[in-house]
Motif scaffolding. Structure first.
Motif, mmCIF file in Angstrom:
data_model
loop_
_atom_site.group_PDB
_atom_site.id
_atom_site.type_symbol
_atom_site.label_atom_id
_atom_site.label_comp_id
_atom_site.label_asym_id
_atom_site.label_seq_id
_atom_site.Cartn_x
_atom_site.Cartn_y
_atom_site.Cartn_z
ATOM 1 N N VAL A 67 0.808 -1.223 0.000
ATOM 2 C CA VAL A 67 0.000 0.000 0.000
ATOM 3 C C VAL A 67 0.841 1.274 0.000
ATOM 4 C CG1 VAL A 67 -1.908 -1.147 1.204
ATOM 5 C CG2 VAL A 67 -0.123 -0.011 2.545
ATOM 6 N N SER A 68 2.150 1.155 -0.123
ATOM 7 C CA SER A 68 3.017 2.339 -0.045
ATOM 8 C C SER A 68 3.964 2.434 -1.230
ATOM 9 C CB SER A 68 3.833 2.309 1.262
ATOM 10 O OG SER A 68 2.993 2.234 2.390
ATOM 11 N N SER A 70 5.773 3.294 -4.896
ATOM 12 C CA SER A 70 6.220 4.549 -5.477
ATOM 13 C C SER A 70 6.910 4.272 -6.799
ATOM 14 C CB SER A 70 7.190 5.253 -4.522
ATOM 15 O OG SER A 70 7.910 6.268 -5.176
ATOM 16 N N VAL A 82 7.630 -1.453 -0.584
ATOM 17 C CA VAL A 82 7.740 -0.343 0.368
ATOM 18 C C VAL A 82 6.846 -0.589 1.586
ATOM 19 C CG1 VAL A 82 7.547 2.147 0.681
ATOM 20 C CG2 VAL A 82 8.205 1.219 -1.561
ATOM 21 N N GLY A 83 5.608 -1.031 1.331
ATOM 22 C CA GLY A 83 4.668 -1.244 2.434
ATOM 23 C C GLY A 83 3.830 -2.480 2.247
ATOM 24 N N ARG A 149 -3.809 2.375 7.478
ATOM 25 C CA ARG A 149 -2.498 2.599 8.084
ATOM 26 C C ARG A 149 -2.609 3.831 8.971
ATOM 27 N NH1 ARG A 149 -1.596 -1.740 6.538
ATOM 28 N NH2 ARG A 149 0.179 -2.605 5.384
ATOM 29 N N VAL A 154 -6.229 3.223 3.099
ATOM 30 C CA VAL A 154 -5.154 3.168 2.112
ATOM 31 C C VAL A 154 -5.565 2.258 0.961
ATOM 32 C CG1 VAL A 154 -3.256 3.701 3.697
ATOM 33 C CG2 VAL A 154 -4.011 1.323 3.424
ATOM 34 N N ASN A 157 -1.298 -0.478 -4.106
ATOM 35 C CA ASN A 157 -0.612 0.223 -5.194
ATOM 36 C C ASN A 157 0.765 -0.346 -5.543
ATOM 37 O OD1 ASN A 157 1.017 1.137 -3.114
ATOM 38 N ND2 ASN A 157 0.528 3.296 -3.392
ATOM 39 N N TYR A 183 4.709 -0.860 -9.437
ATOM 40 C CA TYR A 183 3.862 0.153 -8.800
ATOM 41 C C TYR A 183 2.693 0.443 -9.745
ATOM 42 C CZ TYR A 183 2.223 4.898 -7.890
ATOM 43 O OH TYR A 183 1.445 5.991 -7.673
#
Length: 203
Positions: A67-68, A70, A82-83, A149, A154, A157, A183
């Motif tokens: 969910v984070s 990029s 990332v998440g 989060r 969220v 992604n 991403y």
């Protein structure tokens, strides 16, 4: 590892669709993915006979979704999401998805975990061309819904494919390596639809 990947001409493509109860699908993403250095690491261990002695450990049989993500992570050197989702509850307690636990290699000497992965069963891996394999990942209506989060909603992604255990780690369980990453624009997952990822790897 980048040159090894380029020498083999390994490429990938990811399509994401929403599937509704009436069987209709809406494509929400359709683009290339990033083959990362972990693919080169795993294949060099396989061909160099320096990693696991079990051929099954070189299967791409798991994924993480997060969910984070990029665009900055869409580089060959990326080794992790990332998440990523961190619990069976986030993947969905009542989902049809099999959630497994394992470790995740950052370098041949360093790994982290345990972490949660979605499992890709063999019948969801299909040869679709002379040099193409498609991995189909289904987040059903009960999967990955209403994620938060720090108290904030969220969206999904980012997603990554992992090779099972190319280093041959037998002490703490499978130690997987990220081999492909993508991403994508945020998708709010709800129980109104299933989310289908069709990920094709070409060589």
């Amino acid at each position: 590892m980048k040159n090894f990947i380029e020498d083999l001409d390994i490429q990938g493509h990811l399509q994401i669709s929403k599937r509704f109860d009436d069987g209709k699908e809406e494509i929400v993403f359709d683009d290339h993915n990033i083959i990362v250095s972990g693919m080169g690491l795993g294949l060099s261990f396989l061909f160099g006979l320096v990693g696991s002695q079990n051929i099954l450990d070189y299967q791409i049989d798991r994924f993480q979704i997060g969910v984070s993500g990029s665009p900055a992570s869409e580089v060959v050197s990326t080794k992790e999401l990332v998440g990523p989702l961190s619990s069976t509850e986030e993947y969905g307690d009542n989902a049809l998805l099999d959630v497994i636990e394992g470790y995740h290699s950052l370098t041949p000497e360093t790994y982290i975990g345990p972490e949660k992965f979605g499992y890709i069963p063999a019948h969801k891996v299909n040869r679709v061309g002379e040099r193409s394999v498609r991995y189909t990942i289904t987040l059903d209506k009960e999967s990955c819904n209403n994620l938060t989060r720090d108290g904030q909603d969220v969206d999904l992604n980012e997603i990554g494919l992992y090779m099972k255990n190319p280093l041959g780690n037998i002490n703490s369980g499978d130690t997987s390596v990220l081999v492909a990453y993508r991403y994508f624009s945020g998708i709010t997952k709800t129980e109104d639809y299933s989310l289908i990822f069709r990920w094709t790897i070409n060589w």
